[in-house]
Design an enzyme around this catalytic site. Structure first.
Site, PDB file in Angstrom:
ATOM      1  N   GLY A  16      -8.110  12.921 -11.588  1.00 37.95           N
ATOM      2  CA  GLY A  16      -7.401  11.737 -11.121  1.00 37.95           C
ATOM      3  C   GLY A  16      -7.037  11.731  -9.653  1.00 37.95           C
ATOM      4  O   GLY A  16      -6.082  11.067  -9.257  1.00 37.95           O
ATOM      5  N   SER A  17      -7.817  12.438  -8.819  1.00 33.80           N
ATOM      6  CA  SER A  17      -7.469  12.402  -7.388  1.00 33.80           C
ATOM      7  C   SER A  17      -7.677  11.003  -6.815  1.00 33.80           C
ATOM      8  O   SER A  17      -6.916  10.571  -5.941  1.00 33.80           O
ATOM      9  CB  SER A  17      -8.274  13.443  -6.606  1.00 33.80           C
ATOM     10  OG  SER A  17      -9.617  13.076  -6.489  1.00 33.80           O
ATOM     11  N   LEU A  91     -19.162   4.807 -21.273  1.00 37.58           N
ATOM     12  CA  LEU A  91     -19.776   3.497 -21.029  1.00 37.58           C
ATOM     13  C   LEU A  91     -18.868   2.425 -21.623  1.00 37.58           C
ATOM     14  O   LEU A  91     -18.337   2.597 -22.717  1.00 37.58           O
ATOM     15  CB  LEU A  91     -21.129   3.484 -21.739  1.00 37.58           C
ATOM     16  CG  LEU A  91     -22.096   2.349 -21.420  1.00 37.58           C
ATOM     17  CD1 LEU A  91     -22.512   2.402 -19.952  1.00 37.58           C
ATOM     18  CD2 LEU A  91     -23.332   2.469 -22.316  1.00 37.58           C
ATOM     19  N   ASN A 106     -16.407   0.192 -10.334  1.00 41.78           N
ATOM     20  CA  ASN A 106     -16.575   1.630 -10.537  1.00 41.78           C
ATOM     21  C   ASN A 106     -16.880   2.313  -9.212  1.00 41.78           C
ATOM     22  O   ASN A 106     -17.378   1.688  -8.264  1.00 41.78           O
ATOM     23  CB  ASN A 106     -17.738   1.880 -11.509  1.00 41.78           C
ATOM     24  CG  ASN A 106     -17.922   3.352 -11.828  1.00 41.78           C
ATOM     25  OD1 ASN A 106     -16.952   4.084 -12.029  1.00 41.78           O
ATOM     26  ND2 ASN A 106     -19.158   3.807 -11.855  1.00 41.78           N
ATOM     27  N   HIS A 108     -18.929   5.646  -7.706  1.00 33.16           N
ATOM     28  CA  HIS A 108     -19.932   6.652  -8.061  1.00 33.16           C
ATOM     29  C   HIS A 108     -20.149   7.590  -6.877  1.00 33.16           C
ATOM     30  O   HIS A 108     -20.282   7.127  -5.738  1.00 33.16           O
ATOM     31  CB  HIS A 108     -21.249   5.966  -8.447  1.00 33.16           C
ATOM     32  CG  HIS A 108     -22.245   6.941  -8.999  1.00 33.16           C
ATOM     33  ND1 HIS A 108     -22.153   7.448 -10.267  1.00 33.16           N
ATOM     34  CD2 HIS A 108     -23.320   7.542  -8.424  1.00 33.16           C
ATOM     35  CE1 HIS A 108     -23.142   8.308 -10.468  1.00 33.16           C
ATOM     36  NE2 HIS A 108     -23.859   8.390  -9.364  1.00 33.16           N
ATOM     37  N   ASP A 149     -23.877   2.582 -14.092  1.00 27.03           N
ATOM     38  CA  ASP A 149     -24.145   2.587 -12.647  1.00 27.03           C
ATOM     39  C   ASP A 149     -25.101   1.504 -12.174  1.00 27.03           C
ATOM     40  O   ASP A 149     -25.896   1.724 -11.266  1.00 27.03           O
ATOM     41  CB  ASP A 149     -24.698   3.961 -12.227  1.00 27.03           C
ATOM     42  CG  ASP A 149     -23.763   5.090 -12.616  1.00 27.03           C
ATOM     43  OD1 ASP A 149     -22.534   4.874 -12.572  1.00 27.03           O
ATOM     44  OD2 ASP A 149     -24.246   6.169 -12.965  1.00 27.03           O
TER      45      ASP A 149
HETATM   46  C1  GAR Z   1     -15.195  10.956  -8.627  1.00 28.14           C
HETATM   47  O1  GAR Z   1     -15.948  11.737  -7.740  1.00 28.14           O
HETATM   48  C2  GAR Z   1     -16.006   9.753  -9.063  1.00 28.14           C
HETATM   49  O2  GAR Z   1     -16.895   9.316  -8.079  1.00 28.14           O
HETATM   50  C3  GAR Z   1     -16.751  10.339 -10.239  1.00 28.14           C
HETATM   51  O3  GAR Z   1     -15.793  11.122 -10.910  1.00 28.14           O
HETATM   52  C4  GAR Z   1     -14.951  11.716  -9.925  1.00 28.14           C
HETATM   53  C5  GAR Z   1     -13.531  11.635 -10.406  1.00 28.14           C
HETATM   54  O4  GAR Z   1     -12.720  12.432  -9.606  1.00 28.14           O
HETATM   55  N1  GAR Z   1     -17.291   9.321 -11.083  1.00 28.14           N
HETATM   56  C6  GAR Z   1     -18.487   9.418 -11.637  1.00 28.14           C
HETATM   57  O5  GAR Z   1     -19.203  10.389 -11.500  1.00 28.14           O
HETATM   58  C7  GAR Z   1     -18.919   8.199 -12.453  1.00 28.14           C
HETATM   59  N2  GAR Z   1     -20.282   8.324 -12.855  1.00 28.14           N
HETATM   60  P1  GAR Z   1     -11.134  12.324  -9.691  1.00 28.14           P
HETATM   61  O6  GAR Z   1     -10.767  12.482 -11.173  1.00 28.14           O
HETATM   62  O7  GAR Z   1     -10.611  13.442  -8.876  1.00 28.14           O
HETATM   63  O8  GAR Z   1     -10.748  10.972  -9.174  1.00 28.14           O
END
Ligand code: GAR
Length: 192
Positions: A16-17, A91, A106, A108, A149
């Site tokens: 969740g950053s 999804l 979203n 990515h 995506d």
């Molecule tokens: C992020 O890097 C986001 O781009 C990715 O998950 C991470 C979540 O990081 N999303 C995907 O890969 C979607 N296909 P976080 O929990 O630290 O925000």
């Protein structure tokens, strides 16, 4: 409930950053509030982050997510205007995409349409980028449809890959871009 007029829901499954960056960015915004953090994992760290910010949390099971109207009903009840996926790895069901068409975005961690699709998340993406010998990578912020995506791209930002970069090095650079741009894109969407 506050009387802020624009409401967003963040969906997240993990650390969740990005959710944190969004919570911080809108904390003192006069018009926009994060009204909901929805997760599919009871032990996701993002839940603690939301609680520290006083943001209401809901956890859904797979069955509720795919075989009930719980999520759409919740979003409607809370008058959510925009759904923001921030590391949410399921999804979305067609019913949700239909109910919130054009109002779900979203993030990515690569330059779509390359390195997207099922299983392409987190470090797997950066490893695939390295394996492909790419010289640059970056982030894509896009609208969501019923396929992984694939929706219309809103913004892409790039960073360079150095010769001895490891997946973790790329992850750091990409994450910096994510935290810098995702909250701003959300604010821009509300401005339109
Ligand atoms: C992020 O890097 C986001 O781009 C990715 O998950 C991470 C979540 O990081 N999303 C995907 O890969 C979607 N296909 P976080 O929990 O630290 O925000």
């Amino acid at each position: 409930m506050t009387n802020k007029t624009k409401k967003l829901a963040v969906f997240a499954s993990g650390n969740g950053s990005n959710a944190e960056a969004i919570f911080e960015y809108f904390k003192h915004n006069a018009d926009i509030e994060v009204s909901l953090l929805l997760s599919n994992k009871t032990d996701a760290f993002v839940i603690q982050r939301a609680q520290l910010h006083g943001i209401p949390v809901e956890v859904v099971t797979r069955d509720q997510f795919y075989h009930s109207d719980k999520v759409v009903a919740l979003l409607k009840r809370k008058a959510i205007d925009l759904v923001v996926l921030a590391g949410f790895l399921w999804l979305l069901p067609g019913s949700l995409v239909k109910a919130y068409g054009g109002k779900i975005i979203n993030l990515h961690p690569a330059l779509l349409p390359k390195f997207g699709g099922k299983g392409m998340f987190g470090i797997h993406v950066h490893q695939a980028v390295l394996n492909a010998g790419e010289k640059e990578t970056g982030i894509t912020i896009h609208y969501v449809n019923e396929n992984y995506d694939e929706g219309k791209i809103i913004l892409q930002e790039r960073c360079k890959i150095e010769r001895d970069d490891k997946p973790e090095d790329i992850a750091k650079k990409v994450q910096q871009l994510e935290h810098r741009y995702y909250p701003k894109v959300i604010a821009d969407i509300f401005r339109k």
